[in-house]
Design a protein around this motif. Structure first.
Motif, PDB file in Angstrom:
ATOM      1  N   CYS A   1      -9.943   0.717  -8.891  1.00 37.45           N
ATOM      2  CA  CYS A   1      -8.968   1.701  -9.604  1.00 37.45           C
ATOM      3  C   CYS A   1      -8.476   1.029 -10.835  1.00 37.45           C
ATOM      4  CB  CYS A   1      -7.919   1.717  -8.790  1.00 37.45           C
ATOM      5  SG  CYS A   1      -6.392   2.767  -9.425  1.00 37.45           S
TER       6      CYS A   1
ATOM      7  N   VAL B   1      -5.822   1.198 -12.444  1.00 36.85           N
ATOM      8  CA  VAL B   1      -4.362   1.032 -12.345  1.00 36.85           C
ATOM      9  C   VAL B   1      -4.072  -0.072 -11.438  1.00 36.85           C
ATOM     10  CG1 VAL B   1      -2.135   1.857 -11.828  1.00 36.85           C
ATOM     11  CG2 VAL B   1      -3.783   3.785 -13.089  1.00 36.85           C
ATOM     12  N   CYS B   2      -4.465   0.211 -10.137  1.00 33.31           N
ATOM     13  CA  CYS B   2      -3.972  -0.987  -9.295  1.00 33.31           C
ATOM     14  C   CYS B   2      -5.034  -1.806  -8.677  1.00 33.31           C
ATOM     15  CB  CYS B   2      -3.533   0.053  -8.072  1.00 33.31           C
ATOM     16  SG  CYS B   2      -4.676   0.904  -7.082  1.00 33.31           S
TER      17      CYS B   2
ATOM     18  N   CYS C   1      -8.156   5.149  -7.730  1.00 28.42           N
ATOM     19  CA  CYS C   1      -7.890   5.676  -6.348  1.00 28.42           C
ATOM     20  C   CYS C   1      -7.188   6.935  -6.093  1.00 28.42           C
ATOM     21  CB  CYS C   1      -6.935   4.418  -5.647  1.00 28.42           C
ATOM     22  SG  CYS C   1      -5.273   4.501  -6.091  1.00 28.42           S
TER      23      CYS C   1
ATOM     24  N   HIS D   1      -3.615   7.239  -7.412  1.00 25.40           N
ATOM     25  CA  HIS D   1      -3.641   7.313  -8.716  1.00 25.40           C
ATOM     26  C   HIS D   1      -4.386   8.205  -9.521  1.00 25.40           C
ATOM     27  CE1 HIS D   1      -2.032   2.946  -8.350  1.00 25.40           C
ATOM     28  NE2 HIS D   1      -1.103   3.850  -8.830  1.00 25.40           N
TER      29      HIS D   1
HETATM   30 ZN   LIG Z   1      -4.820   2.903  -7.883  1.00 26.50          ZN
END
Ligand SMILES: [Zn+2]
Ligand SMILES: [Zn+2]
Length: 321
Positions: A3, A5-6, A22, A25
Motif C-alpha cells: 500500500c 499509504v501504510c 490496502c 486506504h
Molecule cells: Zn494502507
C-alpha cells in the motif's frame, strides 16, 4: 506489492495510476477521489438533495453509497423496465440496499405507468430494445427529478462506459452526440442537471470498491445487452489499456479538455417545450411522446389495447424504502 499509504500488503493495484492500496486506504481513496471529481466540476453543492438513478448494478449502488457517505441527501430512483426476472431481481437488490441503510427509494414501473415494458416496446415502437429502454430511462428519470424538485440527477457511469460512448461516437461520427457527452450536463428549463461522479473510475476500480465495501449488487447483465456494440468498444479499449495503462483516461480526458470545447463553440441547440408533455425537446413533440404514440397506435391495431386507451405522459411514482 504494498500500500502506497501504510506499506501493508496491497489489495488493489491501480496500474493506470502507478500505485497500490490496502483495503482501508482503497476505500478512503475512492471516496476522496469521488469528492474531488464532484468539486472539480462543481457537480453538487454540499449536502444537496440529489436524485441517484439506481439499477441495482455495482456502479449505481456504489454511487448511492458514496454520495450518502459524503453527506448528500441522496434519494434513489429505480425504474422497473419489465425485462422479466432480470428486472424483478434488480428491484429486489435495490430495495434491499435502501432498506438496510434507511435510504429513500422512489420506483417507477414502466408497465404500470404507460402500459408496456421494454420487451413490448421493442415489438411496438419500431426501435430496438436498448434504444427504447435508453430513451425511457433518460426521460422518466428527468421527469421524476423535475416533478420532485431535484436540481440534479447523478448516474453511475464509469470511465469504461464513457470511453466506450466516445469511441462509438467517433466510429459513427455525429457532431451533436460528441458535443453533448460529458461528466456534467448543466440544468436547463425542464431539464435537471446530470452528473457522473464516477466518470474517472474504471469499471474495475468501481467493482473493487463495491466488493471491498461488501455491497450486494446484481451480478447478472441485462439479457438484452448481449452482443451490444458498447461491449465490443469496451473490449477494444481494454485491449489497448492492457498494453498502455492509463490510455482510457487520457482518451476521455483529452477529448473533454481539448477537443470538445471547440465543438461546443458552435451554436447551442435551442430547446422548446413538447406539445404533449411540456418537457424539453428539439422538435414539436419529444421523442418519448412520439415513441409512445407509435406504440399505442400499433397496440390498438393488434388489439393489445382498447380503442379508447390514451397515453398520458406523466408517470406515477411509488414511494418505497
Ligand atoms: Zn494502507
Ligand atoms: Zn413529450
Amino acid at each position: 506489492m504494498v500500500c502506497k499509504v501504510c506499506g501493508e500488503k496491497a489489495q488493489v493495484e491501480l496500474r493506470a495510476r502507478g500505485f497500490a492500496l490496502c483495503k482501508a486506504h482503497y476505500l478512503d481513496w475512492f471516496v476522496k477521489e469521488t469528492e474531488r471529481a464532484i468539486r472539480r466540476h462543481r457537480m453538487l453543492q454540499p449536502g444537496e438533495r440529489v436524485l441517484v438513478a439506481v439499477s441495482g448494478g455495482k456502479d449505481s449502488l456504489a454511487l448511492w453509497d458514496v454520495l450518502h457517505r459524503l453527506g448528500y441527501q441522496a434519494v434513489g430512483l429505480h425504474l422497473q423496465l419489465g425485462i422479466g426476472a432480470y428486472s424483478e431481481r434488480s428491484l429486489e437488490v435495490t430495495q434491499a440496499f435502501a432498506r438496510e441503510r434507511g435510504l429513500e427509494l422512489l420506483v417507477v414501473d414502466l408497465r404500470q405507468a404507460y402500459g408496456f415494458g421494454v420487451p413490448e416496446l421493442a415489438q411496438l415502437s419500431g426501435r430496438v430494445a436498448c434504444s427504447a429502454c435508453g430513451l425511457s430511462k433518460r426521460y422518466v428519470i428527468n421527469q421524476v427529478a423535475v416533478e420532485g424538485g431535484f436540481r440534479v440527477v447523478a448516474t453511475g457511469h464509469n470511465l469504461d462506459d464513457e470511453a466506450a460512448v466516445l469511441f462509438g461516437n467517433l466510429l459513427n461520427p455525429q457532431e451533436d452526440a460528441l458535443t453533448r457527452q460529458g461528466p456534467v450536463l448543466p440544468e436547463r428549463p425542464g431539464l435537471a442537471a446530470r452528473v457522473k461522479p464516477f466518470y474517472r473510475f474504471s469499471e474495475r476500480e468501481v467493482l473493487s470498491y463495491t466488493l471491498l465495501r461488501g455491497i450486494r449488487y446484481l451480478h447478472e447483465e441485462c439479457p438484452n445487452a448481449k452482443g451490444a456494440k458498447s461491449l465490443l468498444y469496451k473490449e477494444a479499449l481494454n485491449l489497448v489499456e492492457r498494453e498502455m495503462p492509463g490510455a482510457k483516461l487520457r482518451f476521455l480526458e483529452g477529448f473533454l479538455d481539448r477537443i470538445q470545447p471547440r465543438l461546443q463553440a458552435a451554436e447551442e441547440v435551442q430547446l422548446r417545450e413538447c406539445e404533449r408533455c411540456g418537457y424539453p425537446t428539439t422538435g414539436a413533440v419529444c421523442s418519448f411522446c412520439r415513441m409512445w404514440d407509435a406504440v399505442y397506435r400499433r397496440a390498438k391495431k393488434r388489439r393489445l389495447l382498447p380503442e379508447e386507451a390514451e397515453f398520458h405522459p406523466l408517470a406515477p411514482v411509488a414511494r418505497l424504502g
